[in-house]
Design a protein around this motif. Structure first.
Motif: not given
Length: 316
Positions: A45, A89, A91, A98-100
């Motif tokens: 991510d 969180k 996508t 994926k990202l946070d």
């Protein structure tokens, strides 16, 4: 390990797409930071930090904006508002990355800078960490929010091991045998390290200390002192460390057997693998397929990524 390494088209797509989620959060006094270094896997991510002035992190508001702008599918989103560091969180719908996303986490910027500094000092660091991250990923032991071991703590564990041995302090890659370093890491943290009493400290050249003498650091199995805030244990959320330790121990057993076990010429210790490293690390078909998908679609993705100004970004 070729499939674990980054490729230029992955860097391009990851770099281009990071403007999408933050675009809906822009506003007066708003600053966006995307934290990247050389330690991401093909499916890793991206960590994004948004800085601004709020009474509380606008997690639900940003969640709604991301859905309204078709940046994230609701089915992929998780809002961890009870975590020690609240995050979103998701996508990305277009790139499948994926990202946070977190808010006002200043230590993240310091941590990213520290990792860059350590990568410069230890040329072998990124190779070791990438293999170890894949090792944890395939065992589902890499997510901190479910008690796993995150990449920052893992990196500091590798650094602490390198600092503890005089022959590694110079940090010259040509002086190192990466296979030996990997086996030594698994032996140290899987067999020899005393988790009950010992804490890890990497600043000022690195050292180990009795964590029971520091009241703020009692209670967690893995204890790593924050390089920027002495007395703060940054590994306390890794409550499944006992499972990680057993995984390290088993990996050491397998690798040691593969390296030193007597065998006949051309006989494989583990017939199902093509290499010694293959006894503990696999790159599954999903990762290969995703990398091929990015490779074949990155030009189309780069052209179709909307400009940040095209998003609805009223103040959060």
């Amino acid at each position: 390990t070729a499939e674990v390494r980054k490729q230029w088209y992955q860097r391009r797509v990851r770099g281009d797409q990071t403007g999408r989620p933050p675009a809906v959060a822009h506003g007066p006094g708003r600053d966006i930071w995307e934290l990247q270094n050389r330690l991401y896997l093909p499916t890793s991510d991206i960590d994004i930090v948004i800085f601004g002035e709020w009474l509380a992190p606008p997690l639900r508001t940003l969640e709604r904006r991301l859905i309204e702008n078709h940046i994230a599918d609701p089915a992929t989103m998780k809002v961890l508002d009870k975590a020690s560091v609240p995050i979103i969180k998701l996508t990305d719908t277009l790139t499948k990355i994926k990202l946070d996303i977190s808010f006002n986490t200043n230590n993240c910027l310091k941590s990213a800078e520290k990792i860059s500094e350590l990568l410069q000092h230890y040329p072998c660091l990124d190779k070791l960490v990438l293999v170890l991250k894949q090792f944890l990923l395939q065992r589902h032991l890499n997510e901190v929010f479910v008690g796993g071991l995150g990449s920052y703590c893992l990196t500091l564990m590798v650094v602490a091991k390198l600092q503890s041995c005089p022959r590694h302090r110079r940090g010259r890659l040509e002086d190192e045998n990466l296979g030996v370093l990997l086996i030594e890491f698994f032996e140290f943290y899987g067999v020899r390290f005393n988790y009950n009493n010992t804490g890890i400290r990497i600043h000022n050249g690195g050292s180990f200390f009795n964590k029971n003498e520091v009241s703020e650091m009692k209670g967690s199995m893995l204890c790593i002192e924050d390089p920027f805030q002495p007395g703060n244990d940054i590994a306390r959320a890794s409550y499944c460390m006992f499972i990680v330790k057993e995984a390290f121990k088993l990996a050491y057993t397998w690798l040691r057997r593969a390296v030193i076990a007597p065998r006949k010429p051309n006989e494989q210790v583990f017939p199902m693998t093509d290499s010694i490293l293959g006894t503990i690390v696999k790159v599954d078909r999903g990762i290969v397929d995703y990398r091929n998908w990015i490779k074949h679609n990155w030009i189309h993705l780069a052209r179709t990524l909307p400009h940040p100004e095209s998003y609805t970004h009223t103040s959060l």
